[in-house]
Design an enzyme around this catalytic site. Structure first.
Site, short mmCIF file in Angstrom:
data_model
loop_
_atom_site.label_atom_id
_atom_site.label_comp_id
_atom_site.label_asym_id
_atom_site.label_seq_id
_atom_site.Cartn_x
_atom_site.Cartn_y
_atom_site.Cartn_z
N THR A 138 0.82 -1.22 0.00
CA THR A 138 0.00 0.00 0.00
C THR A 138 0.85 1.28 0.00
N GLY A 401 -22.44 -0.04 31.28
CA GLY A 401 -21.38 0.94 31.55
C GLY A 401 -20.02 0.29 31.72
N GLU A 424 -6.02 -5.84 4.27
CA GLU A 424 -6.14 -7.04 3.43
C GLU A 424 -7.36 -6.94 2.52
C1 PKZ Z 1 -4.60 -9.61 18.68
C2 PKZ Z 1 -3.60 -10.48 18.00
C3 PKZ Z 1 -3.10 -9.95 16.70
C4 PKZ Z 1 -2.73 -11.03 15.70
C5 PKZ Z 1 -3.73 -11.14 14.56
C6 PKZ Z 1 -3.11 -11.58 13.32
C7 PKZ Z 1 -4.12 -11.54 12.16
C8 PKZ Z 1 -3.50 -11.54 10.81
C9 PKZ Z 1 -2.50 -10.45 10.63
C10 PKZ Z 1 -2.93 -9.47 9.64
C11 PKZ Z 1 -2.21 -8.18 9.85
C12 PKZ Z 1 -2.66 -7.15 8.92
C13 PKZ Z 1 -1.99 -7.25 7.60
C14 PKZ Z 1 -2.59 -6.34 6.63
C15 PKZ Z 1 -1.78 -6.40 5.39
C16 PKZ Z 1 -2.36 -5.67 4.22
O1 PKZ Z 1 -3.34 -4.98 4.30
S1 PKZ Z 1 -1.50 -5.89 2.76
C17 PKZ Z 1 -2.35 -4.99 1.54
C18 PKZ Z 1 -3.62 -5.64 1.13
N1 PKZ Z 1 -4.19 -4.94 0.03
C19 PKZ Z 1 -5.31 -5.30 -0.52
O2 PKZ Z 1 -5.93 -6.24 -0.11
C20 PKZ Z 1 -5.71 -4.52 -1.71
C21 PKZ Z 1 -7.10 -4.80 -2.17
N2 PKZ Z 1 -7.16 -4.75 -3.61
C22 PKZ Z 1 -7.09 -5.92 -4.39
O3 PKZ Z 1 -7.01 -7.01 -3.88
C23 PKZ Z 1 -7.13 -5.83 -5.89
O4 PKZ Z 1 -6.35 -4.90 -6.40
C24 PKZ Z 1 -8.52 -5.80 -6.46
C25 PKZ Z 1 -9.49 -4.97 -5.65
C26 PKZ Z 1 -8.92 -7.25 -6.41
C27 PKZ Z 1 -8.60 -5.25 -7.89
O5 PKZ Z 1 -7.70 -5.93 -8.72
P1 PKZ Z 1 -7.46 -5.49 -10.26
O6 PKZ Z 1 -6.43 -6.37 -10.82
O7 PKZ Z 1 -7.24 -4.03 -10.33
O8 PKZ Z 1 -8.86 -5.65 -10.90
P2 PKZ Z 1 -9.77 -6.79 -11.45
O9 PKZ Z 1 -9.89 -6.47 -12.90
O10 PKZ Z 1 -10.98 -6.75 -10.60
O11 PKZ Z 1 -9.02 -8.18 -11.30
C28 PKZ Z 1 -8.31 -8.78 -12.34
C29 PKZ Z 1 -8.49 -10.28 -12.27
O12 PKZ Z 1 -7.79 -10.77 -11.13
C30 PKZ Z 1 -8.65 -11.53 -10.31
N3 PKZ Z 1 -8.20 -11.35 -8.95
C31 PKZ Z 1 -8.21 -10.22 -8.23
N4 PKZ Z 1 -7.67 -10.47 -7.02
C32 PKZ Z 1 -7.31 -11.76 -7.01
C33 PKZ Z 1 -6.71 -12.58 -6.03
N5 PKZ Z 1 -6.38 -12.12 -4.80
N6 PKZ Z 1 -6.49 -13.87 -6.34
C34 PKZ Z 1 -6.84 -14.37 -7.53
N7 PKZ Z 1 -7.41 -13.63 -8.49
C35 PKZ Z 1 -7.65 -12.33 -8.23
C36 PKZ Z 1 -10.03 -10.98 -10.59
O13 PKZ Z 1 -11.04 -11.92 -10.27
C37 PKZ Z 1 -9.95 -10.71 -12.07
O14 PKZ Z 1 -10.09 -11.95 -12.74
P3 PKZ Z 1 -10.80 -12.00 -14.18
O15 PKZ Z 1 -12.20 -11.51 -13.96
O16 PKZ Z 1 -10.02 -11.11 -15.07
O17 PKZ Z 1 -10.74 -13.45 -14.54
C1 FAD Z 2 -4.00 -1.50 10.60
C2 FAD Z 2 -3.64 -1.59 9.16
C3 FAD Z 2 -2.58 -2.41 8.79
C4 FAD Z 2 -2.18 -2.48 7.46
N1 FAD Z 2 -1.09 -3.23 7.11
C5 FAD Z 2 -0.64 -3.20 5.83
C6 FAD Z 2 0.54 -3.92 5.47
O1 FAD Z 2 1.16 -4.60 6.28
N2 FAD Z 2 0.97 -3.83 4.18
C7 FAD Z 2 0.31 -3.11 3.24
O2 FAD Z 2 0.76 -3.07 2.10
N3 FAD Z 2 -0.83 -2.44 3.55
C8 FAD Z 2 -1.32 -2.47 4.81
N4 FAD Z 2 -2.47 -1.79 5.15
C9 FAD Z 2 -3.17 -1.03 4.13
C10 FAD Z 2 -4.49 -1.67 3.73
O3 FAD Z 2 -4.31 -2.85 3.02
C11 FAD Z 2 -5.32 -0.67 2.92
O4 FAD Z 2 -5.61 0.42 3.76
C12 FAD Z 2 -6.57 -1.32 2.41
O5 FAD Z 2 -6.27 -2.23 1.37
C13 FAD Z 2 -7.64 -0.30 1.93
O6 FAD Z 2 -7.12 0.50 0.95
P1 FAD Z 2 -7.21 2.11 1.02
O7 FAD Z 2 -6.65 2.53 2.32
O8 FAD Z 2 -6.61 2.58 -0.23
O9 FAD Z 2 -8.75 2.41 1.01
P2 FAD Z 2 -9.56 3.17 -0.10
O10 FAD Z 2 -9.64 2.31 -1.31
O11 FAD Z 2 -9.04 4.53 -0.30
O12 FAD Z 2 -10.97 3.21 0.58
C14 FAD Z 2 -11.66 4.40 0.98
C15 FAD Z 2 -13.16 4.22 0.72
O13 FAD Z 2 -13.40 4.11 -0.68
C16 FAD Z 2 -14.19 2.98 -0.98
N5 FAD Z 2 -13.79 2.45 -2.30
C17 FAD Z 2 -12.53 2.36 -2.80
N6 FAD Z 2 -12.57 1.81 -4.03
C18 FAD Z 2 -13.85 1.53 -4.30
C19 FAD Z 2 -14.53 0.96 -5.43
N7 FAD Z 2 -13.87 0.51 -6.49
N8 FAD Z 2 -15.87 0.85 -5.38
C20 FAD Z 2 -16.55 1.26 -4.28
N9 FAD Z 2 -15.97 1.81 -3.20
C21 FAD Z 2 -14.64 1.94 -3.21
C22 FAD Z 2 -13.90 2.00 0.14
O14 FAD Z 2 -15.00 1.10 0.34
C23 FAD Z 2 -13.72 2.93 1.33
O15 FAD Z 2 -14.99 3.21 1.89
C24 FAD Z 2 -2.89 -1.73 6.48
C25 FAD Z 2 -3.98 -0.94 6.86
C26 FAD Z 2 -4.36 -0.87 8.18
C27 FAD Z 2 -5.52 0.00 8.56
#
Ligand code: PKZ
Ligand code: FAD
Length: 664
Positions: A138, A401, A424
Site C-alpha cells: 500500500t 457501563g 487485506e
Molecule cells: C490480537 C492479536 C493480533 C494477531 C492477529 C493476526 C491476524 C493476521 C495479521 C494481519 C495483519 C494485517 C496485515 C494487513 C496487510 C495488508 O493490508 S496488505 C495490503 C492488502 N491490500 C489489498 O488487499 C488490496 C485490495 N485490492 C485488491 O485485492 C485488488 O487490487 C482488487 C481490488 C482485487 C482489484 O484488482 P485489479 O487487478 O485491479 O482488478 P480486477 O480487474 O478486478 O481483477 C483482475 C483479475 O484478477 C482476479 N483477482 C483479483 N484479485 C485476485 C486474487 N487475490 N487472487 C486471484 N485472483 C484475483 C479478478 O477476479 C480478475 O479476474 P478475471 O475476472 O479477469 O478473470
Molecule cells: C492497521 C492496518 C494495517 C495495514 N497493514 C498493511 C501492510 O502490512 N501492508 C500493506 O501493504 N498495507 C497495509 N495496510 C493497508 C491496507 O491494506 C489498505 O488500507 C486497504 O487495502 C484499503 O485500501 P485504502 O486505504 O486505499 O482504502 P480506499 O480504497 O481509499 O478506501 C476508501 C473508501 O473508498 C471505498 N472504495 C474504494 N474503491 C472503491 C470501489 N472501487 N468501489 C466502491 N468503493 C470503493 C472503500 O470502500 C472505502 O470506503 C494496512 C492498513 C491498516 C488500517
C-alpha cells in the site's frame, strides 16, 4: 472471595459434554491439546503479562512489545517449539507485533512468488529471524487499486540491477506493519519497467536497514506513520512510511515465479496466471476468516459470563434481581453472536481446506479453482470481519457501563480488531470482487459450463427462480433442506436481478458502477449462503459427545434464523417466503433462544480461554466481577495519590477564585 466460582450454578445447567465441545471448537483433539498447553504456558509466564498495557505511552508500549516478541522467540528456541507450536504461542501472547507480518506475509510472499532458488536463499534467513521482513504494498495514494501503485522498479541492463524509486509523494509506501521501526527487509510491490515499457506490478525483495547498526541504507527514508485508533491496541505495531531514492538491488531480488526479467532485460511471462501475484492476499484473507471466530468468541465469552453475573430489576419478595441474560432482548442481541462465533469457526475450517486444495492444484499447474478461491476468501473475509467488528461493539454495549472500561477487555479488543474491515482489502471493495464473480457465473449459465463448488446452486437456476417455501409451522424451519433452499433462492434471485439490470446498460462497467450497492448486497447473500451451508454440512458429520450435536443444531438454527429475520426484506422481496412464514421463523428463533439459555455459559467455556488471554474482569472464569473491578480502579495512575497532580496549579486557584466570587 477468592476461589469461589460465582458461575458454578450456571455450569451445572449444561445439557452437553463441555470437554467434547472443546474438541469440536478446536477442530481436533490434537488442536485442543496444543492450544490448551500453549495458552497455559503463556498465561503462567510473567514475561507475557498484560498488566498496565493500556496505560503505557507509545514509546514504552512499543518497546514493551519488542521485549515480548524477543522473549517469545527466546522461549520458542529454548523449548524447541515446532512451527505450529510457535504460531500458537505468538497467538496467545496476544499483542500485534512486527512478527505477525514477518511470519504472516513476508515469508508467505516469498514462498508463493519466489522461485525455488529464491526460496532457498531467503527463507532460511527469515526462518531464523536473521532478517526481519514486512509486506510493503500500500502507498499513500493507493491501497485498494493495486494496479495504480506508483513505486517504480526500472531494470538497468548495464549493471544487472533494478532501481527502486518513489517518484511522487503519493508513491510513498504507507501502512505496512513492522516497517516503521523494525524490518530489515521488505517485499516491495512496484511497477516493473524494462526497455522503457511498464509491465505492471511485481514484488521485489529490498533491504531497508543495515544488519549491523539498523540504520536505513542509503536512499531509504523510513519511519512510523503515527498514533492509531485506541489506547494501546494496534499502537504496539510500527506501521510505516517508506521512500526510495534510486535504490539499487540485484536483478535476482525480483520475485520471479510469475514473470521474469532476463539478463538482457527481456520480460518473460511464465504460464502461471498473473493473478498469482495476489496470492499472498488470498492466503492472508483465509487466515483472517479463521481469526474472526477467535475475536468474536472472546467478546461473546466476556459478554455472556457478565450477563449471567449482572442483575437488574425484578426482585420479588426481597429475592435476587433478574440476571440480565434472562431478558429476551439481551438474548436476541447476544445469542446470534454466540452462534456466529461457531458458524465462523466452521466456515474458517472449511476455507482452510479449500485453500490447501487450491495450493496443491497450483503446484500441479492446475489454476481452475483460483477464481472461486479468490471469491470465497474475499467474500468471507468481508462478511466475517464486518460481523465480528460489529459484534465486539455490540458485546461492549451488552455489558452496559462497565463494558466501556478498558478493564472489560472490550475497548482494546475492538480497537485491535476493527482495522480488519479495511486491511487485506476494504470490505466493500472485496464484496464487489465477489459480485463480479457472480455476474460472470450468471452470464455463463446456459453456455454449457456447469457451475461447481460454492456456486453449484446456480446450476439449478430455473428451479431456484420459481420455487416457494413449503414451511407451514415454526418447526419446519429446522429442516436443513428448507433452509438451504431459502438461502439459495434468495442469493440466486438477487444475482439474477442484478444481471438483468446490468444488461440494460450499453457499457457494462458503467452499469456495474451504478448498481454497485445492489451488487454488494447480492454478494452478501451469496456469502451468507456459504456460511449457512457449511454449518449444516458440519452437522452431517459424526459428532461425538453427549448432547454436543444437539447444541450445535440449536446454534446453527439461531444463526440462520437470525439472518433470515434480519434480512427478511430480501426473502420477502424475492418472493420465496410469505410474511406468515417469516413470522413462523421468528417464533422458532425465540424457542431456540430458550433452549440455548441453560447452556450459554458452558458454550463459551468450550472456547477454553484462559483469563490471561481474555484479559477481562467482566469475563473472568469465576465471575468474581465486582471486587476485581473495585480493586482494579485503585491501580489507575490517577489514584496513586489522594491529591491530583495539577491541584496546586489549576484546581486550587479555581476554588480560591470561586471563594472570592462568592464573597462578592
Ligand atoms: C490480537 C492479536 C493480533 C494477531 C492477529 C493476526 C491476524 C493476521 C495479521 C494481519 C495483519 C494485517 C496485515 C494487513 C496487510 C495488508 O493490508 S496488505 C495490503 C492488502 N491490500 C489489498 O488487499 C488490496 C485490495 N485490492 C485488491 O485485492 C485488488 O487490487 C482488487 C481490488 C482485487 C482489484 O484488482 P485489479 O487487478 O485491479 O482488478 P480486477 O480487474 O478486478 O481483477 C483482475 C483479475 O484478477 C482476479 N483477482 C483479483 N484479485 C485476485 C486474487 N487475490 N487472487 C486471484 N485472483 C484475483 C479478478 O477476479 C480478475 O479476474 P478475471 O475476472 O479477469 O478473470
Ligand atoms: C492497521 C492496518 C494495517 C495495514 N497493514 C498493511 C501492510 O502490512 N501492508 C500493506 O501493504 N498495507 C497495509 N495496510 C493497508 C491496507 O491494506 C489498505 O488500507 C486497504 O487495502 C484499503 O485500501 P485504502 O486505504 O486505499 O482504502 P480506499 O480504497 O481509499 O478506501 C476508501 C473508501 O473508498 C471505498 N472504495 C474504494 N474503491 C472503491 C470501489 N472501487 N468501489 C466502491 N468503493 C470503493 C472503500 O470502500 C472505502 O470506503 C494496512 C492498513 C491498516 C488500517
Amino acid at each position: 472471595m477468592e476461589g469461589v466460582d460465582y458461575l458454578a450454578d450456571e455450569r451445572k445447567k449444561a445439557e452437553f459434554d463441555v470437554n467434547e465441545m472443546k474438541i469440536v471448537w478446536a477442530g481436533s483433539r490434537h488442536n485442543f491439546e496444543l492450544s490448551d498447553r500453549i495458552s497455559k504456558l503463556v498465561a503462567n509466564d510473567p514475561g507475557f503479562s498484560k498488566e498496565g498495557r493500556t496505560m503505557l505511552p507509545r514509546k514504552e508500549l512499543f518497546k514493551n512489545t519488542l521485549r515480548k516478541a524477543t522473549y517469545a522467540w527466546k522461549r520458542i528456541i529454548e523449548l524447541r517449539l515446532s512451527e505450529e507450536e510457535a504460531a500458537k504461542l505468538r497467538h496467545f501472547v496476544d499483542e500485534p507485533a512486527f512478527t505477525d507480518l514477518h511470519w504472516g506475509m513476508f515469508i508467505p510472499a516469498i514462498k508463493g512468488q519466489g522461485t525455488d532458488e529464491q526460496q532457498k536463499k531467503w527463507l532460511p534467513l527469515a526462518y531464523k529471524m536473521q532478517i526481519i521482513g514486512c509486506y510493503a504494498q500500500t502507498e499513500l495514494g493507493h491501497g485498494s487499486n493495486v494496479q495504480g501503485l506508483e513505486t517504480t522498479a526500472t531494470f538497468d541492463p548495464q549493471t544487472d540491477e533494478f532501481v527502486i524509486h518513489s517518484p511522487t509523494l503519493t508513491s510513498s509506501k504507507w501502512w505496512p506493519g513492522g516497517l516503521g521501526k523494525v524490518s530489515t527487509h521488505a517485499v516491495v510491490y512496484a511497477r516493473l519497467i524494462t526497455n522503457g515499457k511498464d509491465y505492471g506490478i511485481n514484488g521485489f525483495i529490498v533491504q531497508l536497514r543495515s544488519l549491523e547498526d539498523h540504520k536505513p541504507l542509503p536512499g531509504v527514508t523510513v519511519g512510523d506513520i503515527g498514533l492509531k485508533f485506541g489506547n494501546g491496541a494496534y499502537n504496539t505495531m510500527d506501521n510505516g512510511v517508506l521512500r526510495f531514492d534510486h535504490v539499487r538491488i540485484p536483478r535476482d531480488q525480483m520475485l520471479m515465479r510469475v514473470s521474469q526479467v532476463t539478463r538482457e532485460g527481456k520480460y518473460v511471462q511464465s504460464d502461471v496466471p498473473r493473478q498469482l501475484l495476489y496470492g499472498t492476499m488470498v492466503y492472508v484473507r483465509q487466515t483472517i476468516v479463521s481469526d474472526a471466530s477467535n475475536a468474536l468468541s472472546r467478546a461473546v465469552c466476556i459478554a455472556t459470563r457478565y450477563s449471567a453475573v449482572r442483575r437488574q430489576f425484578g426482585s420479588q419478595n426481597g429475592g435476587q434481581e433478574i440476571q440480565v441474560i434472562d431478558y429476551k432482548t439481551q438474548q436476541n442481541r447476544l445469542f446470534p453472536l454466540l452462534a456466529s462465533a461457531y458458524a465462523f469457526r466452521f466456515v474458517g475450517e472449511w476455507l482452510k481446506w479449500l485453500y490447501t486444495d487450491v495450493t496443491q492444484r497450483l503446484q500441479a499447474n492446475d489454476f481452475s479453482t483460483l477464481p472461486e478461491a479468490h471469491a470465497c476468501t474475499a467474500g468471507l473475509k468481508s462478511l466475517t470481519t464486518t460481523a465480528t467488528a460489529d459484534g465486539i461493539e455490540e458485546c461492549r454495549k451488552l455489558c452496559g457501563g462497565h463494558g466501556y472500561l478498558c478493564s472489560s477487555g472490550l475497548p482494546e479488543l475492538f480497537a485491535v480488531y476493527v482495522p480488519a474491515c479495511t486491511y487485506e482489502g476494504d470490505n466493500t471493495v472485496l464484496l464487489l470482487q465477489v459480485a463480479r464473480f457472480l455476474m460472470k457465473t450468471v452470464s455463463q449459465l446456459g453456455s454449457g459450463k456447469k457451475p461447481v463448488g460454492t456456486i453449484a446452486y446456480m446450476g439449478r437456476i430455473e428451479h431456484l427462480m420459481q420455487c416457494r417455501s413449503d414451511v407451514k409451522q415454526a418447526k419446519d424451519w429446522l429442516k436443513p433442506s428448507a433452509v438451504v433452499e431459502a438461502f439459495e433462492a434468495r442469493a440466486a434471485r438477487m444475482s439474477v436481478a442484478c444481471a438483468q439490470n446490468l444488461s440494460k446498460f450499453d457499457n457494462p462497467e458503467e452499469g456495474f458502477a451504478e448498481l454497485a450497492a445492489d451488487l454488494a448486497e447480492a454478494a452478501v447473500a451469496h456469502c451468507q449462503l456459504i456460511v449457512v451451508s457449511k454449518f449444516i454440512e458440519k452437522l452431517q458429520q459424526d459428532i461425538p459427545g453427549e448432547g454436543v450435536k444437539q447444541q450445535l443444531e440449536v446454534l446453527c438454527g439461531i444463526y440462520y434464523l437470525f439472518l433470515l429475520h434480519k434480512h427478511q426484506g430480501d426473502f420477502l422481496g424475492t418472493g420465496y417466503i410469505t410474511s406468515k412464514q417469516a413470522s413462523l421463523a421468528n417464533d422458532q428463533l425465540r424457542a431456540l433462544y430458550s433452549q440455548l439459555r441453560p447452556n450459554a455459559i458452558s458454550l463459551v467455556d468450550a472456547f477454553n480461554y484462559t483469563d490471561h488471554f481474555l484479559d477481562s474482569i467482566l469475563g473472568r472464569y469465576d465471575g468474581n466481577v465486582y471486587p476485581k473491578l473495585y480493586e482494579a480502579a485503585w491501580k489507575d495512575p490517577l489514584n496513586q495519590s489522594d491529591i491530583a497532580d495539577g491541584f496546586h496549579e489549576y484546581i486550587r486557584p479555581l476554588l480560591k477564585q470561586q471563594l472570592r466570587t462568592a464573597r462578592l
